[in-house]
Design a protein around this motif. Structure first.
Motif, mmCIF file in Angstrom:
data_model
loop_
_atom_site.group_PDB
_atom_site.id
_atom_site.type_symbol
_atom_site.label_atom_id
_atom_site.label_comp_id
_atom_site.label_asym_id
_atom_site.label_seq_id
_atom_site.Cartn_x
_atom_site.Cartn_y
_atom_site.Cartn_z
ATOM 1 N N THR A 100 36.832 27.268 -69.023
ATOM 2 C CA THR A 100 36.905 28.722 -69.017
ATOM 3 C C THR A 100 38.361 29.156 -68.885
ATOM 4 O O THR A 100 39.254 28.354 -68.608
ATOM 5 C CB THR A 100 36.083 29.308 -67.856
ATOM 6 N N LEU A 101 38.595 30.467 -69.084
ATOM 7 C CA LEU A 101 39.965 30.973 -69.058
ATOM 8 C C LEU A 101 40.683 30.691 -67.733
ATOM 9 O O LEU A 101 41.832 30.227 -67.746
ATOM 10 C CB LEU A 101 39.980 32.474 -69.362
ATOM 11 N N PRO A 102 40.062 30.941 -66.555
ATOM 12 C CA PRO A 102 40.759 30.618 -65.305
ATOM 13 C C PRO A 102 41.110 29.133 -65.199
ATOM 14 O O PRO A 102 42.189 28.782 -64.708
ATOM 15 C CB PRO A 102 39.751 31.031 -64.222
ATOM 16 N N ASP A 103 40.197 28.258 -65.640
ATOM 17 C CA ASP A 103 40.484 26.816 -65.619
ATOM 18 C C ASP A 103 41.668 26.494 -66.522
ATOM 19 O O ASP A 103 42.521 25.666 -66.181
ATOM 20 C CB ASP A 103 39.256 26.020 -66.072
ATOM 21 N N TRP A 104 41.706 27.151 -67.675
ATOM 22 C CA TRP A 104 42.790 26.913 -68.632
ATOM 23 C C TRP A 104 44.128 27.343 -68.050
ATOM 24 O O TRP A 104 45.133 26.641 -68.176
ATOM 25 C CB TRP A 104 42.496 27.666 -69.923
ATOM 26 N N ILE A 105 44.144 28.516 -67.401
ATOM 27 C CA ILE A 105 45.381 29.008 -66.787
ATOM 28 C C ILE A 105 45.845 28.067 -65.676
ATOM 29 O O ILE A 105 47.032 27.711 -65.588
ATOM 30 C CB ILE A 105 45.175 30.433 -66.238
ATOM 31 N N LEU A 106 44.905 27.676 -64.816
ATOM 32 C CA LEU A 106 45.250 26.769 -63.712
ATOM 33 C C LEU A 106 45.779 25.444 -64.236
ATOM 34 O O LEU A 106 46.761 24.898 -63.706
ATOM 35 C CB LEU A 106 44.020 26.542 -62.825
ATOM 36 N N ASN A 107 45.163 24.930 -65.288
ATOM 37 C CA ASN A 107 45.595 23.670 -65.875
ATOM 38 C C ASN A 107 47.020 23.773 -66.419
ATOM 39 O O ASN A 107 47.842 22.855 -66.251
ATOM 40 C CB ASN A 107 44.631 23.253 -66.984
ATOM 41 N N LYS A 108 47.321 24.907 -67.067
ATOM 42 C CA LYS A 108 48.661 25.126 -67.595
ATOM 43 C C LYS A 108 49.696 25.194 -66.470
ATOM 44 O O LYS A 108 50.803 24.645 -66.570
ATOM 45 C CB LYS A 108 48.704 26.420 -68.405
ATOM 46 N N GLU A 110 49.477 23.898 -63.406
ATOM 47 C CA GLU A 110 49.635 22.589 -62.780
ATOM 48 C C GLU A 110 50.523 21.666 -63.614
ATOM 49 O O GLU A 110 51.266 20.840 -63.072
ATOM 50 C CB GLU A 110 48.265 21.953 -62.558
ATOM 51 N N LYS A 111 50.451 21.823 -64.939
ATOM 52 C CA LYS A 111 51.268 20.992 -65.819
ATOM 53 C C LYS A 111 52.619 21.629 -66.139
ATOM 54 O O LYS A 111 53.393 21.067 -66.900
ATOM 55 C CB LYS A 111 50.504 20.725 -67.125
ATOM 56 N N GLN A 112 52.849 22.806 -65.522
ATOM 57 C CA GLN A 112 54.094 23.550 -65.730
ATOM 58 C C GLN A 112 54.355 23.799 -67.216
ATOM 59 O O GLN A 112 55.471 23.667 -67.705
ATOM 60 C CB GLN A 112 55.274 22.793 -65.089
#
Length: 206
Positions: A152-160, A162-164
């Protein structure tokens, strides 16, 4: 998907003809349309058996015939089957049936979709209203929550983060995120209270 129980098989085949302006243009001119066999089945498996992920972010705009068949035309057949079985139909639609200019839309506000996904959902809604006697159309949007098959969008944002990695986001749009578990709680209330017609269900914050 393997774990299903067959409820009904529609007699005969349903034919879909291509619009005249597309004949000889798409599919290398080899086909005029398609015939489909329709079944009503009850899903008995787990959520992780269902995978509708696509690598193409503009799938709806590039696959209009398929999208209209799924989101629009299929609702005519489904609605008629509901009447045959004297069943009510709960149909999930989308806030994309509106243009998004004003926001805070009420259920009776005129629809005005600006993309093909929204247009296909409007067609589906109209089929439900026309062909099934007992129905509830639920419009929701920006659904999020833990999913084993879709990010989902929040997961995608968090993943980005975390990976800077660089984030490219819109800055001119307001949304009302809807948590999937809350949406399911609201769905249960719709069923218990036998709510009909159209209803907008979403999260409490913009």
């Amino acid at each position: 998907i393997k774990n299903v129980d067959l409820i009904k098989e529609l007699d005969g085949l349903i034919s879909y003809e291509l619009p005249k302006n597309l004949l000889g243009v798409i599919w290398k001119g080899k086909y005029r349309g398609q015939e489909q066999k329709w079944f009503v089945m009850k899903f008995l498996g787990k959520d992780n058996e269902i995978n509708i992920r696509t690598k193409n972010p503009e799938f709806c705009e590039q696959n209009k015939n398929l999208v209209m068949a799924v989101n629009g035309d299929s609702l005519k057949t489904i609605s008629k089957l509901c009447n045959n079985f004297s069943s009510s139909l709960i149909h999930f639609s989308s806030d994309y049936v509106f243009d998004g200019i004003n926001g805070n839309y009420l259920e009776d506000h005129p629809v005005n979709p600006i993309n093909f996904f929204g247009k296909s959902k409007v067609v589906g809604e109209k089929h439900v209203e026309e062909f099934v006697n007992d129905y509830c159309i639920i419009r929701t949007g920006m659904v999020y929550g833990t999913s084993p098959i879709k990010q989902t969008l929040p997961d995608w944002i968090l993943n980005k983060i975390e990976k800077q990695q660089k984030l490219e986001l819109i800055s001119d749009q307001f949304m009302t995120p809807t948590y999937i578990e809350n949406l399911m709680d609201m769905l249960i209330e719709v069923i218990k209270k036998n709510i009909g017609g159209k209803i907008h269900l979403s999260g409490p914050q913009k």
